[in-house]
Design an enzyme around this catalytic site. Sequence first.
Site, mmCIF file in Angstrom:
data_model
loop_
_atom_site.group_PDB
_atom_site.id
_atom_site.type_symbol
_atom_site.label_atom_id
_atom_site.label_comp_id
_atom_site.label_asym_id
_atom_site.label_seq_id
_atom_site.Cartn_x
_atom_site.Cartn_y
_atom_site.Cartn_z
ATOM 1 N NE ARG A 1 63.993 73.007 53.116
ATOM 2 C CZ ARG A 1 64.012 73.911 52.165
ATOM 3 N NH1 ARG A 1 64.987 73.894 51.284
ATOM 4 N NH2 ARG A 1 63.070 74.831 52.082
ATOM 5 C CD GLU B 1 68.809 69.801 52.235
ATOM 6 O OE1 GLU B 1 69.539 69.656 51.254
ATOM 7 O OE2 GLU B 1 68.327 70.881 52.576
ATOM 8 N NE ARG C 1 78.656 76.957 50.948
ATOM 9 C CZ ARG C 1 78.783 77.741 49.910
ATOM 10 N NH1 ARG C 1 77.787 77.851 49.055
ATOM 11 N NH2 ARG C 1 79.882 78.412 49.705
ATOM 12 C CD GLU D 1 70.002 79.137 47.454
ATOM 13 O OE1 GLU D 1 70.331 78.264 46.655
ATOM 14 O OE2 GLU D 1 69.007 79.058 48.203
ATOM 15 C CB SER E 1 65.680 80.912 46.510
ATOM 16 O OG SER E 1 65.046 79.953 47.274
HETATM 17 P P1 AMO Z 1 64.797 77.229 49.380
HETATM 18 O O1 AMO Z 1 64.624 75.760 49.398
HETATM 19 O O2 AMO Z 1 65.788 77.793 48.429
HETATM 20 O O3 AMO Z 1 63.413 77.951 49.032
HETATM 21 O O4 AMO Z 1 65.137 77.730 50.840
HETATM 22 C C1 AMO Z 1 65.211 79.093 51.140
HETATM 23 C C2 AMO Z 1 66.490 79.419 51.901
HETATM 24 O O5 AMO Z 1 66.528 78.678 53.109
HETATM 25 C C3 AMO Z 1 67.865 78.332 53.426
HETATM 26 N N1 AMO Z 1 67.961 76.864 53.497
HETATM 27 C C4 AMO Z 1 68.804 76.189 54.304
HETATM 28 N N2 AMO Z 1 69.704 76.604 55.206
HETATM 29 C C5 AMO Z 1 70.423 75.673 55.865
HETATM 30 N N3 AMO Z 1 70.271 74.342 55.678
HETATM 31 C C6 AMO Z 1 69.381 73.869 54.782
HETATM 32 N N4 AMO Z 1 69.239 72.563 54.611
HETATM 33 C C7 AMO Z 1 68.584 74.809 54.045
HETATM 34 N N5 AMO Z 1 67.624 74.709 53.104
HETATM 35 C C8 AMO Z 1 67.270 75.958 52.791
HETATM 36 C C9 AMO Z 1 68.732 78.896 52.312
HETATM 37 C C10 AMO Z 1 67.753 79.025 51.160
HETATM 38 O O6 AMO Z 1 68.145 80.035 50.252
HETATM 39 N N6 AMO Z 1 59.845 77.988 49.562
HETATM 40 C C11 AMO Z 1 61.084 78.496 49.031
HETATM 41 C C12 AMO Z 1 61.244 79.970 49.299
HETATM 42 C C13 AMO Z 1 60.278 80.833 48.544
HETATM 43 O O7 AMO Z 1 60.264 80.729 47.299
HETATM 44 O O8 AMO Z 1 59.534 81.605 49.181
HETATM 45 C C14 AMO Z 1 62.232 77.720 49.656
HETATM 46 O O9 AMO Z 1 62.104 77.045 50.636
HETATM 47 O O10 AMO Z 1 69.177 80.174 52.718
#
Ligand code: AMO
Length: 433
Positions: free
Chosen positions: A215, A217, A223, A356, A359
């Site tokens: 990602r 970001e 986090r 979190e 999800s």
């Molecule tokens: P989401 O985008 O909420 O959902 O990501 C799911 C979980 O992945 C972790 N996460 C991260 N951890 C660290 N750094 C990041 N940049 C990061 N992005 C996400 C978090 C988050 O809760 N496809 C959906 C899931 C689904 O619905 O099956 C998804 O990607 O713990």
Amino acid sequence: MKSYRTHYSKELSGNDNGKKVIVAGWVEDIRNLGSIAFIILRDRRGTLQITTFKKQHKEIFGKLVSLNRESVISVRGICKANEKVRNGYEIIPEKVEILSLADAPLPMGVVDKVNVEMNTRLDNRFIDLRREEVRAIFLIRDSLINSAREFLRKNGFIEVHTPKIIASASEGGTNLFRVKYFEKDAYLAQSPQLYKQMLMATGLDRVYEIGWYFRAEEHNTRRHLNESTAIDIEMAFIKNEEDVMKILERLVQHICKRIYRMEELSILNVDIRVPSLPLPRLKYEDVLDILKEKGFELQWGEDLGSEEERAIGEVMREEGKDFYFITKYPLDAKPFYTMPDGSLSRSFDLGCKGIEIASGSQRIHDYELLRERIEKNGLKPEDFQDYLKAFKYGMPPHGGFGMGIERLLMALLDIKNVRECILFPRDRTRLRP
Ligand code: AMO
């Protein structure tokens, strides 16, 4: 010597008095008292003491005391019970083989009690990982992943691996890393979302993937990682999102049961509580009320920021709950594939101590509705043609979740910075080592 090692430090004790052994590892410390020297040798499981006397073993004594710290050696000797030594025994060396000499000074200390800056630690991660408390995190991480696999297999999920070089976004159009794919543009997968859903049209009713999220970001927080790992599942023939939440809560309970007795937890000075089920389910609208009482003014539809997440975590903790679901998010706050429930969605987040960690949702399985939601989200159905096609020829109702491994680990172990939970973190400014 036939072998460089016959025993780890942890495998020996005072009961092995007189035994011939071979131990190997890193020279953590050398205390030379003139006529006697103590060498602290570290292996992956702990440390042991080698005691050598100048008079009896002049050559070995000289060899050992002249070593730089962190050199790697293999020592053949006799195990001798000694109550004054921390693990109840010491090794009297008869032969020492130097396997690798370490340079001095070290880029950072291994046992020094001084606080080393995070950047120095990450720049020298191979040394950082020699520290017991850092290694403990990864031993727990290994158990966490193993126990997740054990649970999912037992519950009929099969392990899959989906492409990480992809042609279209899975979580909306932003945060994508673009890569050159010969003559075309491609992206690194933000999650296995589209593929795990497509698999629901195949008859492989229950799948899981332990894989990577990429990602782009921009924000550099405690986090967020730009490359993270997650446990994703997808399951078909569900009635609604509750079926998915039941698997998720049982999964986290199983993980906690498997790791809460690990000795590494005492090195980190943390206790893990095994949650009782069902986990609390807070509706999004109730969360807004709780936040209002705590002085946060979150508008309907807005996602929780880290401050808000922390506040909810504290409220739950006061009630003795580490884990809790937040359910019934407004539809617009969730990705296009989420099943609507009026203006709300059949979605949930799982929080742990204010973070979190997962999800998920029930997904749309109707082709027309899915097309419509893609468009409503400002995306082009053409970009999703391969995915959409899987919904046209028999797609059962389904749902799933993604749980961040580093997030779960940081929450369970009360670790402040998510970078601690991945071997070689990637963040906004870090691409090395
Ligand atoms: P989401 O985008 O909420 O959902 O990501 C799911 C979980 O992945 C972790 N996460 C991260 N951890 C660290 N750094 C990041 N940049 C990061 N992005 C996400 C978090 C988050 O809760 N496809 C959906 C899931 C689904 O619905 O099956 C998804 O990607 O713990």
